[in-house]
Design a protein around this motif. Structure first.
Motif, PDB file in Angstrom:
ATOM      1  N   ARG A  25       0.894  -1.312   0.054  1.00 48.58           N
ATOM      2  CA  ARG A  25      -0.021   0.035   0.001  1.00 48.58           C
ATOM      3  C   ARG A  25       0.766   1.348   0.186  1.00 48.58           C
ATOM      4  O   ARG A  25       0.367   2.176  -0.668  1.00 48.58           O
ATOM      5  CB  ARG A  25      -0.969   0.084   1.412  1.00 48.58           C
ATOM      6  CG  ARG A  25      -1.998  -1.089   1.128  1.00 48.58           C
ATOM      7  CD  ARG A  25      -3.028  -0.803   2.273  1.00 48.58           C
ATOM      8  NE  ARG A  25      -3.825  -2.070   2.305  1.00 48.58           N
ATOM      9  CZ  ARG A  25      -4.994  -2.309   3.101  1.00 48.58           C
ATOM     10  NH1 ARG A  25      -4.871  -1.516   4.157  1.00 48.58           N
ATOM     11  NH2 ARG A  25      -5.793  -3.300   2.914  1.00 48.58           N
ATOM     12  N   ARG A 131       1.045  -8.809   4.307  1.00 49.73           N
ATOM     13  CA  ARG A 131      -0.309  -8.176   4.283  1.00 49.73           C
ATOM     14  C   ARG A 131      -0.582  -8.261   2.884  1.00 49.73           C
ATOM     15  O   ARG A 131      -1.883  -8.557   2.508  1.00 49.73           O
ATOM     16  CB  ARG A 131      -0.524  -7.012   4.921  1.00 49.73           C
ATOM     17  CG  ARG A 131      -0.704  -7.080   6.601  1.00 49.73           C
ATOM     18  CD  ARG A 131      -1.014  -5.632   7.137  1.00 49.73           C
ATOM     19  NE  ARG A 131       0.183  -4.713   7.181  1.00 49.73           N
ATOM     20  CZ  ARG A 131       1.130  -4.665   8.067  1.00 49.73           C
ATOM     21  NH1 ARG A 131       1.022  -5.420   8.966  1.00 49.73           N
ATOM     22  NH2 ARG A 131       2.080  -3.655   8.160  1.00 49.73           N
ATOM     23  N   THR A 132      -0.029  -7.789   1.837  1.00 48.43           N
ATOM     24  CA  THR A 132      -0.159  -7.597   0.593  1.00 48.43           C
ATOM     25  C   THR A 132      -0.397  -8.846  -0.047  1.00 48.43           C
ATOM     26  O   THR A 132      -1.410  -9.022  -1.021  1.00 48.43           O
ATOM     27  CB  THR A 132       1.074  -6.975  -0.100  1.00 48.43           C
ATOM     28  OG1 THR A 132       1.377  -5.680   0.587  1.00 48.43           O
ATOM     29  CG2 THR A 132       0.994  -6.815  -1.649  1.00 48.43           C
ATOM     30  N   THR A 134      -1.666 -11.396   1.502  1.00 51.28           N
ATOM     31  CA  THR A 134      -2.863 -11.976   1.923  1.00 51.28           C
ATOM     32  C   THR A 134      -4.076 -11.449   1.322  1.00 51.28           C
ATOM     33  O   THR A 134      -5.017 -12.106   0.957  1.00 51.28           O
ATOM     34  CB  THR A 134      -2.814 -11.717   3.336  1.00 51.28           C
ATOM     35  OG1 THR A 134      -1.831 -12.184   3.985  1.00 51.28           O
ATOM     36  CG2 THR A 134      -4.299 -12.264   3.892  1.00 51.28           C
ATOM     37  N   GLU A 135      -3.936 -10.093   0.952  1.00 49.11           N
ATOM     38  CA  GLU A 135      -5.195  -9.191   0.086  1.00 49.11           C
ATOM     39  C   GLU A 135      -5.385  -9.949  -1.126  1.00 49.11           C
ATOM     40  O   GLU A 135      -6.303 -10.106  -1.504  1.00 49.11           O
ATOM     41  CB  GLU A 135      -4.699  -7.958   0.310  1.00 49.11           C
ATOM     42  CG  GLU A 135      -4.898  -7.240   1.729  1.00 49.11           C
ATOM     43  CD  GLU A 135      -4.269  -5.897   1.868  1.00 49.11           C
ATOM     44  OE1 GLU A 135      -4.191  -5.431   0.712  1.00 49.11           O
ATOM     45  OE2 GLU A 135      -4.342  -5.228   2.792  1.00 49.11           O
ATOM     46  N   TRP A 136      -3.897 -10.164  -1.940  1.00 49.59           N
ATOM     47  CA  TRP A 136      -3.895 -10.703  -3.187  1.00 49.59           C
ATOM     48  C   TRP A 136      -4.690 -11.957  -3.023  1.00 49.59           C
ATOM     49  O   TRP A 136      -5.561 -12.379  -3.759  1.00 49.59           O
ATOM     50  CB  TRP A 136      -2.803 -10.792  -3.895  1.00 49.59           C
ATOM     51  CG  TRP A 136      -2.751 -11.329  -5.208  1.00 49.59           C
ATOM     52  CD1 TRP A 136      -3.114 -10.770  -6.246  1.00 49.59           C
ATOM     53  CD2 TRP A 136      -2.529 -12.942  -5.451  1.00 49.59           C
ATOM     54  NE1 TRP A 136      -2.943 -11.637  -7.493  1.00 49.59           N
ATOM     55  CE2 TRP A 136      -2.653 -12.921  -6.882  1.00 49.59           C
ATOM     56  CE3 TRP A 136      -2.116 -13.972  -4.739  1.00 49.59           C
ATOM     57  CZ2 TRP A 136      -2.554 -14.185  -7.485  1.00 49.59           C
ATOM     58  CZ3 TRP A 136      -1.996 -15.155  -5.353  1.00 49.59           C
ATOM     59  CH2 TRP A 136      -2.157 -15.319  -6.743  1.00 49.59           C
ATOM     60  N   TRP A 138      -6.977 -13.303  -0.982  1.00 54.93           N
ATOM     61  CA  TRP A 138      -8.383 -13.267  -0.703  1.00 54.93           C
ATOM     62  C   TRP A 138      -9.025 -12.724  -2.213  1.00 54.93           C
ATOM     63  O   TRP A 138     -10.104 -13.363  -2.201  1.00 54.93           O
ATOM     64  CB  TRP A 138      -8.597 -12.260   0.299  1.00 54.93           C
ATOM     65  CG  TRP A 138      -8.473 -12.780   1.642  1.00 54.93           C
ATOM     66  CD1 TRP A 138      -8.184 -14.104   2.139  1.00 54.93           C
ATOM     67  CD2 TRP A 138      -8.319 -11.979   2.913  1.00 54.93           C
ATOM     68  NE1 TRP A 138      -7.825 -14.223   3.419  1.00 54.93           N
ATOM     69  CE2 TRP A 138      -7.927 -12.904   3.875  1.00 54.93           C
ATOM     70  CE3 TRP A 138      -8.356 -10.763   3.260  1.00 54.93           C
ATOM     71  CZ2 TRP A 138      -7.582 -12.434   5.092  1.00 54.93           C
ATOM     72  CZ3 TRP A 138      -8.024 -10.344   4.539  1.00 54.93           C
ATOM     73  CH2 TRP A 138      -7.943 -11.374   5.518  1.00 54.93           C
ATOM     74  N   GLU A 139      -8.477 -12.060  -2.670  1.00 56.58           N
ATOM     75  CA  GLU A 139      -8.998 -11.494  -4.025  1.00 56.58           C
ATOM     76  C   GLU A 139      -9.302 -12.574  -4.830  1.00 56.58           C
ATOM     77  O   GLU A 139     -10.198 -12.464  -5.614  1.00 56.58           O
ATOM     78  CB  GLU A 139      -8.233 -10.185  -4.861  1.00 56.58           C
ATOM     79  CG  GLU A 139      -8.268  -8.957  -4.017  1.00 56.58           C
ATOM     80  CD  GLU A 139      -7.262  -7.796  -4.412  1.00 56.58           C
ATOM     81  OE1 GLU A 139      -6.782  -8.179  -5.464  1.00 56.58           O
ATOM     82  OE2 GLU A 139      -7.078  -6.857  -3.726  1.00 56.58           O
TER      83      GLU A 139
END
Length: 195
Positions: A25, A131-132, A134-136, A138-139
């Motif tokens: 981010r 965190r990056t 993880t977010e990917w 989930w997407e």
């Protein structure tokens, strides 16, 4: 015998695209696919005693590093694992590695692995990259992500907790290291649900 539930992620979904470059981010870090030119940095990383100890792996030659890079490309195509090098966005210098290991897209599960070069440790690089990733994941539709680390590996535990991976429990005597059997912490994040 037919399975009565649909796959969480349809087979071939990941492999049908190129492995993406991910950006934290704050824009300071990139997660990108390993390249042949990274072999010297990867080889150097595996000369670090701490990395070798916790990952129970050695890398003795540049050829092994090149083969590792090629293996990461193949595992993406097979949808069994996805490996990224964590780099500075300014100069592309490798700082570490993040991975989805033991991927099972159909069941929406993956285990996360990571290591950082000595100069990147304690700088907040690993939690931001985690965190990056993880977010990917989930997407893309992954539901459950796990981190397993030795209960003696306090730095890895701090990374998991900073990235909001809850400690779910301890698997007793479940991983063999060079000095014997280790208990392993299991940290978990579950994809958020709407509603």
């Amino acid at each position: 015998m037919p399975i009565e539930i649909a796959p969480t992620i349809e087979p071939g979904t990941l492999a049908s695209t190129s492995q993406p470059v991910l950006r934290t981010r704050d824009g300071e870090l990139l997660l990108r696919r390993p390249r042949s030119a990274d072999a010297p940095s990867i080889y150097a990383a595996f000369q670090d005693p701490a990395l070798r100890y916790w990952h129970v792996r050695s890398m003795e030659t540049l050829d092994e590093a090149r083969a590792w890079v090629e293996g990461t490309h193949e595992s993406w195509r097979r949808e069994t694992a996805a490996q990224w090098l964590v780099t500075r966005s300014t100069d592309g210098a490798p700082l570490g590695r993040m991975a989805l290991r033991a991927m099972n897209p159909e069941e929406g599960f993956a285990e996360i692995g990571y290591w950082m070069l000595p100069e990147a440790r304690g700088q907040g690089v690993a939690p931001r990259a985690l965190r990056t990733l993880t977010e990917w994941a989930w997407e893309k539709g992954f539901h459950r992500l796990e981190i397993h680390h030795s209960t003696r590996n306090e730095p890895s535990c701090r990374v998991a907790l900073k990235a909001e991976y809850e400690l779910e429990g301890t698997r007793r005597s479940s991983a063999l290291h060079t000095d014997g059997w280790h208990d392993m912490h299991v940290h978990v994040r579950i994809a958020p649900t709407e509603g």
